[in-house]
Scaffold this active site. Structure first.
Site, PDB file in Angstrom:
ATOM      1  N   GLU A  44       1.077  -1.124  -0.029  1.00 15.29           N
ATOM      2  CA  GLU A  44      -0.104   0.021  -0.020  1.00 15.29           C
ATOM      3  C   GLU A  44       0.766   1.086  -0.030  1.00 15.29           C
ATOM      4  O   GLU A  44       1.919   1.315   0.644  1.00 15.29           O
ATOM      5  CB  GLU A  44      -0.899  -0.036   1.149  1.00 15.29           C
ATOM      6  CG  GLU A  44      -1.546   1.352   1.553  1.00 15.29           C
ATOM      7  CD  GLU A  44      -2.717   1.244   2.727  1.00 15.29           C
ATOM      8  OE1 GLU A  44      -2.544   0.206   3.650  1.00 15.29           O
ATOM      9  OE2 GLU A  44      -3.496   2.074   2.432  1.00 15.29           O
ATOM     10  N   CYS A 244      -6.560   1.205   3.292  1.00 16.24           N
ATOM     11  CA  CYS A 244      -7.379   2.496   3.359  1.00 16.24           C
ATOM     12  C   CYS A 244      -7.089   3.222   1.832  1.00 16.24           C
ATOM     13  O   CYS A 244      -8.228   4.003   1.456  1.00 16.24           O
ATOM     14  CB  CYS A 244      -6.878   3.458   4.569  1.00 16.24           C
ATOM     15  SG  CYS A 244      -7.318   2.647   6.067  1.00 16.24           S
ATOM     16  N   ASN A 361     -12.380  -2.549   1.444  1.00 16.19           N
ATOM     17  CA  ASN A 361     -11.558  -2.809   2.538  1.00 16.19           C
ATOM     18  C   ASN A 361     -12.204  -2.172   3.697  1.00 16.19           C
ATOM     19  O   ASN A 361     -12.458  -1.045   3.964  1.00 16.19           O
ATOM     20  CB  ASN A 361     -10.348  -2.042   2.194  1.00 16.19           C
ATOM     21  CG  ASN A 361      -9.198  -2.028   3.458  1.00 16.19           C
ATOM     22  OD1 ASN A 361      -8.789  -2.950   3.782  1.00 16.19           O
ATOM     23  ND2 ASN A 361      -9.064  -0.613   4.078  1.00 16.19           N
ATOM     24  N   GLU A 362     -12.071  -3.251   4.688  1.00 16.27           N
ATOM     25  CA  GLU A 362     -12.641  -2.803   5.884  1.00 16.27           C
ATOM     26  C   GLU A 362     -14.100  -1.999   6.003  1.00 16.27           C
ATOM     27  O   GLU A 362     -14.409  -1.064   6.794  1.00 16.27           O
ATOM     28  CB  GLU A 362     -11.653  -2.021   6.809  1.00 16.27           C
ATOM     29  CG  GLU A 362     -10.543  -2.648   6.979  1.00 16.27           C
ATOM     30  CD  GLU A 362      -9.393  -1.947   7.858  1.00 16.27           C
ATOM     31  OE1 GLU A 362      -9.534  -0.582   7.805  1.00 16.27           O
ATOM     32  OE2 GLU A 362      -8.521  -2.627   8.319  1.00 16.27           O
TER      33      GLU A 362
HETATM   34  O1  AHR Z   1      -2.121  -1.152   7.090  1.00 15.58           O
HETATM   35  C1  AHR Z   1      -2.494   0.264   7.410  1.00 15.58           C
HETATM   36  C2  AHR Z   1      -3.946   0.582   7.228  1.00 15.58           C
HETATM   37  O2  AHR Z   1      -4.619  -0.198   8.372  1.00 15.58           O
HETATM   38  C3  AHR Z   1      -4.568  -0.291   5.871  1.00 15.58           C
HETATM   39  O3  AHR Z   1      -4.819   0.715   5.079  1.00 15.58           O
HETATM   40  C4  AHR Z   1      -6.008  -0.342   6.505  1.00 15.58           C
HETATM   41  O4  AHR Z   1      -6.642  -1.328   5.729  1.00 15.58           O
HETATM   42  C5  AHR Z   1      -5.923  -0.634   7.996  1.00 15.58           C
HETATM   43  O5  AHR Z   1      -6.997   0.082   8.741  1.00 15.58           O
END
Ligand code: AHR
Length: 870
Positions: A44, A244, A361-362
């Site tokens: 990321e 994120c 994601n989440e």
């Molecule tokens: O790994 C860091 C962040 O933590 C990622 O972007 C997210 O998916 C999680 O909240």
């Protein structure tokens, strides 16, 4: 395992006695198949990981979005260059600016130029050939030759090439190779890239680029050193591009893959969720290519119409769904399809075989108003559209973020559409104690719903990622291996931190600057597990314990949301000798934590009824693990009750009897290990305000009996802080047995492995990750403070033995049943850390069986007819 644990615990009571831990392994008794996808990677753009970091582009502000920042001019003698920003006559509508350079007084011996010094310095290495390119056009009557050069900081030339001597009035790309000459000693971290002119007039430049050789030689690729660190983990999949990052701070700034493919000048940047600009020079195609270069399956995470601050209603997300389907066509479609053709045009006619898509994601919290609106309805649309066109795709669903043990339930709670999913993606960020206590977490999971542990890492009480964190993660990982029929995939998060930039997240696997890097101990856990896990688990049982020192502890008193009085605190040892005897007539030196404490009227009083966890610790250190504590207590006001603290080592490690907890409905023994508190035993019960109670706690090592008014409330067992966690996996084809052992304690032992299924032990090698203390960390200056090192293991009578060091992660690799592979092993003559070269494994007839000596224990070998020490 339960049986093993009880053996361990019963031996703990007599602390100094037990010093041997043994594992019996039976490779004939197979457990489960270990998922070949268990070890993966998550990438990321966080902590400035990509631009100016992993992405190998050396030029900062190559497209002049930041005006002429990071660009300077240089003239030789009277020749000069002046620079300004051009925003009219641009390459395309994506570009916001170009750089206008006006050259004066230049000729073939008097040149002027513009140069860039890189992101946080520019590193070049001896022997490299650089690839330079830029878009340029002349304005008006410019004529002259443009040359490019890599130099040191005082203009000494490392390499040069003519870019063009026929610049036209149209934008065109010019690309040249620049072999570096012998002037580069080994490397230079402060190099420059200069574009020089021999002619006068005006030139526009854009997308100025300089690449060193990249990982796997991929065009527009990533740094070799960092790519190799990733490859060393042997990842089976690559989850990208977030996190994120996929969601974005708002939907306008989410990751949009279509903006990130094709010629770099056509790519749009966006402000990412981590508050800096992602230039997207490294985009969707590049991530797919990286996965291929790493020999890992790609796993793409898509946005479901939800960002961190806004969302589209679930019935307005057709474009988002189509984007996901198009992403699959780009990755997999044949070259007659719209996006398959684009992929081919971008240099990859063969499909990338993208099979795994994570839907959001989440985005599936228990609280559905938080980044999770109508997740089930969104998931259903994505899954239907994806499987309609690509039925082999495996879809991954979200659950509650950063969750506790029940995170899966958000899926079931919110599953209004009765969706099914191939995997649920669980994310865990906790302290090392939390992970260490989750060795058995997955033992009782329902086996039908497969899990992807897509993000996990210690993020508190672990420095910036210390040995203790790595050991906690290792214990968790071993538990996942044992349960990888359910946990099919896992990856640590996040991967990178660029130490030159403002960081978003401290706990990362790989920390780098423009020239070097160091890995956290957590990285080595991933790396060691990635290459030392068999294809199946095998039956094993452990007995014995590590040698522990009697750790001094204290007793104390406390309250939770309650005001109370305490009196007559006595602690006696097993021989009835007083250790503490406090009638509270005077203050004996209590160490008060939070709350309002004082010794008054012959009692210890805590008067702040609104305080959670008010504590007072008695100053005398106990010298024994066997003692009886008694105290009288009275609740004066408040919602809960008393905390009688025992086995207190520090604020992160203690136990207490919680009387009148949970709103004065329950009593419990709670134990806090490395900051993670668990309930050891609980029963319903309450306290009456104004009544005096007598509490008695009898501690014998890990066994604890608690009495309230002489009535036995609990006969409980604390979990030993000296547990050893181990597992055994086996690859039958190679006859390779892997025993992995984590010792998260300060204790030590001799660890022995007995293979009970009849095979002989051919050889054994031991790799140990450890450090001086549990809080040892690596740094740029000391990158190998915590580092895997080869240590000696002794093979004798079919048993393999080694020293189990404090705070250590141990990988014992045993080859079974090929006894003639070595001529001789002399385990008595073991030498640690002696580097070996040109060794091999030979059979009795001198036939070379294997070049890989890493599987041999240290000792003497007959190699090429000579006795050799490894
Ligand atoms: O790994 C860091 C962040 O933590 C990622 O972007 C997210 O998916 C999680 O909240």
């Amino acid at each position: 395992m339960k049986k093993t644990l009880s053996v361990v615990l019963s031996l703990c009571a007599s602390a100094m006695m037990a010093q041997t831990v043994s594992m019996d392994v039976n490779v004939a008794k197979k457990g489960i198949d270990v998922s070949p996808r268990l070890t993966g990677l998550f990438l990321e753009d966080i902590n400035h990981a990509i631009d100016g970091g992993f992405y190998a582009e050396l030029i900062r502000n190559r497209s002049f979005d930041e005006g002429t920042s990071y660009w300077q001019t240089k003239g030789f003698f009277s020749a000069s260059a002046t620079i300004s920003t051009e925003s009219e006559d641009l390459v395309n509508t994506v570009q916001q600016n170009a750089m206008k350079v006006v050259f004066s007084n230049c000729d073939s011996t008097h040149l002027a130029g513009v140069y860039n010094t890189g992101w946080w310095g520019m590193r070049v290495e001896k022997g490299d050939t650089m690839t330079a390119s830029l878009l340029a056009k002349r304005v008006g009557s410019y004529s002259g030759k443009l040359t490019v050069a890599v130099t040191n900081s005082t203009s000494r030339i490392y390499g040069t090439a003519v870019l063009t001597d026929t610049l036209t009035g149209e934008w065109a790309r010019y690309t040249v190779k620049i072999p570096l000459n012998k002037m580069v000693a080994q490397y230079d971290n402060s190099a420059r890239f200069i574009i020089k002119s021999s002619g006068n007039g005006t030139v526009l430049m854009d997308m100025v680029s300089l690449f060193p050789p990249t990982f796997c030689g991929t065009a527009n690729g990533v740094r070799r050193d960092l790519g190799e660190l990733l490859a060393d983990i042997h990842p089976s999949f690559l989850r990208f591009p977030g996190g994120c990052f996929v969601e974005g701070v708002d939907l306008a700034n989410r990751f949009q893959w279509k903006n990130t493919i094709g010629p770099v000048e056509n790519r749009k940047s966006h402000t990412n969720v981590w508050n800096y600009e992602s230039l997207n020079g490294f985009g969707y195609h590049d991530y797919l290519q990286l996965a291929e270069d790493l020999n890992a399956e790609p796993l793409f995470v898509v946005n479901v119409g939800i960002s961190h601050s806004d969302y589209l209603e679930y019935n307005k997300i057709d474009d988002y769904v189509q984007d996901a389907v198009d992403a699959l066509e780009y990755a997999n479609g044949d070259t007659t399809t719209t996006y398959g053709r684009m992929r081919a045009a971008n240099g990859h006619p063969e499909p990338f075989n993208l099979k795994m898509i994570e839907i959001g994601n989440e985005n599936n919290q228990f609280d559905t108003s938080y980044r999770s609106k109508d997740y089930s309805k969104r998931f259903k649309q994505f899954k239907a559209a994806i499987l309609a066109k690509y039925p082999d795709t495996e879809v991954i669903g979200d659950v509650d973020m950063w969750c506790a043990d029940d995170c899966r339930n958000s899926w079931y709670q919110n599953n209004t559409e009765n969706c099914t999913t191939d995997y649920l993606d669980e994310h865990y960020y906790h302290n090392p104690g939390w992970f260490a206590q989750r060795f058995n977490k997955y033992d009782n999971y329902d086996r039908s719903q497969k899990i992807f542990c897509g993000e996990y890492a210690c993020t508190s009480e672990c420095g910036n990622g210390n040995l203790n964190a790595a050991l906690g993660e290792a214990i968790f990982r071993l538990g996942m291996e044992n349960n990888s029929d359910v946990v099919r995939m896992s990856c640590f998060a996040p991967t990178f931190r660029n130490v030159n930039a403002d960081n978003n997240w401290n706990y990362d696997m790989i920390h780098f600057n423009n020239s070097s890097s160091y890995c956290s101990p957590s990285y080595y856990v991933q790396q060691l597990c990635g290459s030392n896990t068999g294809t199946e688990t095998v039956e094993n049982s452990i007995s014995g314990n590590v040698e522990i020192e009697t750790s001094p502890s204290y007793v104390g008193l406390g309250t939770w949301l309650t005001a109370a009085d305490f009196d007559d605190l006595h602690v006696v040892d097993n021989s009835d000798v007083d250790i503490v005897n406090d009638d509270m007539s005077t203050n004996k030196g209590w160490n008060y934590g939070s709350g309002t404490w004082r010794v008054t009227n012959g009692m210890l009083n805590q008067s702040l009824a609104s305080q959670e966890g008010a504590t007072a610790i008695y100053p005398t250190k106990l010298t024994s693990n066997n003692y009886t504590l008694t105290v009288k207590c009275r609740k004066n006001s408040g919602n809960e009750g008393f905390l009688i603290i025992f086995d207190y080592k520090d604020s992160q490690n203690y136990s207490w009897l919680n009387l009148g907890g949970w709103g004065n409905t329950q009593h419990a023994i709670e134990q806090c290990v490395n900051g993670a508190k668990v309930t050891v035993a609980t029963t319903s019960g309450s306290l009456t305000t104004g009544s005096w109670y007598t509490v008695k706690i009898v501690v014998n090592g890990f066994s604890v009996k608690c009495y309230l008014n002489d009535k036995l409330l609990f006969n409980g067992t604390l979990s030993g802080s000296n547990n050893v966690y181990a597992n055994a996996t086996y690859t039958p084809d190679a006859k390779q047995l892997y025993v992995k052992v984590v010792n998260p304690t300060s204790g030590k032992a001799s660890f022995g492995v007995n293979v009970k299924s009849g095979e002989s032990v051919s050889n054994a090698s031991l790799t140990v990750l450890t450090g001086e203390n549990s809080d040892s960390e690596n740094s740029m200056d000391a990158p190998k403070t915590v580092y895997p090192r080869q240590k000696s293991a002794t093979v004798s009578d079919g048993k393999v033995t080694f020293d189990l060091l404090p705070y250590s992660f141990n990988i014992l690799k045993i080859t079974l049943g090929t006894a003639d592979a070595m001529n001789e092993v002399n385990a008595d003559a073991i030498q640690d850390n002696v580097e070996a070269s040109n060794l091999g494994v030979y059979n009795a007839n001198g036939i070379r069986l294997d070049d890989d000596i890493s599987c041999l224990p240290h000792g003497f070998y007959i190699i090429n007819g000579k006795k050799t020490i490894k």
